[in-house]
Design an enzyme around this catalytic site. Structure first.
Site, mmCIF file in Angstrom:
data_model
loop_
_atom_site.group_PDB
_atom_site.id
_atom_site.type_symbol
_atom_site.label_atom_id
_atom_site.label_comp_id
_atom_site.label_asym_id
_atom_site.label_seq_id
_atom_site.Cartn_x
_atom_site.Cartn_y
_atom_site.Cartn_z
ATOM 1 C CE LYS A 96 -8.829 -2.832 3.422
ATOM 2 N NZ LYS A 96 -8.087 -1.963 2.537
ATOM 3 C CD1 TRP B 63 -2.409 -2.103 1.550
ATOM 4 C CD2 TRP B 63 -3.086 -0.896 -0.213
ATOM 5 N NE1 TRP B 63 -3.482 -2.742 0.969
ATOM 6 C CE2 TRP B 63 -3.906 -2.028 -0.104
ATOM 7 C CE3 TRP B 63 -3.309 0.003 -1.258
ATOM 8 C CZ2 TRP B 63 -4.960 -2.287 -1.002
ATOM 9 C CZ3 TRP B 63 -4.351 -0.240 -2.155
ATOM 10 C CH2 TRP B 63 -5.161 -1.374 -2.017
ATOM 11 C CG ASP C 92 -3.355 4.083 3.995
ATOM 12 O OD1 ASP C 92 -4.462 3.934 4.561
ATOM 13 O OD2 ASP C 92 -3.040 3.474 2.954
HETATM 14 C C1 LIG Z 1 -7.542 -1.358 1.519
HETATM 15 C C2 LIG Z 1 -6.483 -0.361 1.636
HETATM 16 C C3 LIG Z 1 -6.386 0.742 0.762
HETATM 17 C C4 LIG Z 1 -7.272 0.905 -0.450
HETATM 18 O O1 LIG Z 1 -8.556 1.240 -0.166
HETATM 19 P P1 LIG Z 1 -9.606 1.493 -1.354
HETATM 20 O O2 LIG Z 1 -10.811 1.876 -0.586
HETATM 21 O O3 LIG Z 1 -9.733 0.223 -2.112
HETATM 22 O O4 LIG Z 1 -9.080 2.579 -2.192
HETATM 23 C C5 LIG Z 1 -5.389 1.665 0.980
HETATM 24 N N1 LIG Z 1 -4.519 1.540 2.001
HETATM 25 C C6 LIG Z 1 -4.567 0.488 2.845
HETATM 26 C C7 LIG Z 1 -3.583 0.396 3.957
HETATM 27 C C8 LIG Z 1 -5.546 -0.481 2.697
HETATM 28 O O5 LIG Z 1 -5.597 -1.519 3.545
#
Ligand SMILES: *Cc1c(COP(=O)(O)O)cnc(C)c1O
Length: 360
Positions: free
Chosen positions: A195, A100, A171
């Site tokens: 998540k 990511w 993030d």
């Molecule tokens: C799932 C995830 C993303 C991407 O999220 P989207 O909603 O699909 O854009 C970005 N960063 C991390 C750490 C993730 O787990």
């Protein structure tokens, strides 16, 4: 009993889904669903204000931060962060701790001239590790430092917030609300919702107010503009009203369950149980150094990959779903966010032990 170990979109708390079900055709006595009224209706606005307050309470968000509920998930923020707070000729620092992070870096390079990778994962004596902060090659004049505290695919985590002189952007898509954090150490925290918060598509952005001012000098697509969205209370355009409602219900559920502290306690116990099962066996393995192991996403491999398909088939037949690792990594991965009860981890470990005894 079904336990869903999906990395995302992931398991949601059953009481939240049940409540949404009972309210589907009649929300707050209106005789219609929450999806069918104006986002500007006072009854909806009141719900969003409560959602923000509940999130502020849960995360102890200081008053000098704005909370935004935006479109575009986690990846939307990969672009929104540099576009809002950096200029095209700026230098920005990124930690590369996994997949990511790499996607975020790739996106930042489109908008900012100098994207400096401060460090990446290395092979340490006890497995893959993130080098310590004092060894990072930080820029002298970075606009911000970006990192991903919990790499969802790799199962690698940085458990301490880097102490640097520039705003820290995190993030937290797969770790927000999983344990208490000190929000004041961050310039921006963002997370895709699917998540640990609610349905996909929604993203939560927590931004320190002084950073909002930088947006004014930049040309940012208006739906992604932090300053506009803060001024419009995340309603510059029509928000994802259902996802926001479900997130609000998840926040209420979290408060009723004892908040982030209570979640962290269960999350630690779930992770400990699974790591112990993996570490005490030569049948399973995890290749990440202790100090950088994720509490949320636990990848593990079978020593004999020929058994992967059988492992997954048997697990599924016992109601243990979505254990297949990410296509980039292979093997298995168990994601255990807040909605996963301790019993889910227990059921997985029981199954793994039985499977090992049968096939080892
Ligand atoms: C799932 C995830 C993303 C991407 O999220 P989207 O909603 O699909 O854009 C970005 N960063 C991390 C750490 C993730 O787990």
């Amino acid at each position: 009993m079904i336990y869903n170990f999906s990395a995302g979109p992931a398991m949601l708390p059953a009481p939240v889904l049940k409540k949404a079900q009972t309210e589907l055709l009649d929300w707050q006595g209106l005789g219609i669903s929450v999806m069918e009224i104006s986002h500007r209706d006072p009854i909806y606005v009141q719900m969003t204000e409560q959602a923000e307050q509940d999130l502020r309470d849960l995360m102890k968000i200081p008053d000098n931060y704005s909370v935004l509920f935006m479109h575009g998930g986690g990846r939307g923020q990969f672009s929104a962060v540099p576009l809002n707070i950096a200029g095209p000729q700026d230098t920005v620092d990124y930690l590369n701790s996994g997949i990511w992070s790499q996607f975020a870096i790739r996106e930042a390079k489109k908008y900012v001239a100098h994207v400096n990778e401060v460090a990446h994962v290395t092979e340490g004596p006890s497995g893959k590790m993130i080098p310590s902060v004092d060894s990072w090659s930080l820029s002298e004049n970075a606009t911000y430092l970006h990192y991903c505290p919990n790499e969802t695919v790799d199962g690698i985590a940085l458990h301490t917030v880097p102490e640097v002189d520039v705003p820290v952007v995190a993030d937290m898509s797969s770790v927000i609300l999983a344990e208490p954090i000190d929000v004041s150490k961050f310039g921006i925290i963002y997370a895709g919702a699917q998540k640990n918060i609610g349905p996909s598509g929604l993203s939560v952005v927590i931004v320190r107010n002084d950073l909002l001012e930088r947006t004014a000098q930049n040309s940012v697509c208006t739906v992604m503009n932090y300053q506009v969205q803060a001024a419009e209370k995340s309603m510059y355009n029509t928000p994802n009203t259902f996802a926001w409602y479900l997130a609000a219900e998840v926040f209420k559920w979290l408060k009723a369950e004892g908040g982030v502290e209570a979640m962290a306690e269960v999350n630690r116990r779930k992770a400990k149980l699974l790591y112990e099962c993996v570490d005490n066996s030569s049948f399973y393995r995890n290749t990440i150094a202790q100090e950088n192991r994720s509490m949320m996403n636990i990848p593990f491999q079978l020593a004999n990959p020929d058994l992967d398909a059988e492992f997954l088939r048997r697990a599924k037949s016992e109601g243990l779903l979505s254990l297949k690792g990410h296509r980039f990594v292979g093997g298995m991965r168990a994601s255990m966010y807040n909605a996963m009860p301790f019993e889910g981890a227990q059921a997985l470990v029981d199954f793994m032990t039985r499977f090992e005894n049968e096939y080892a």
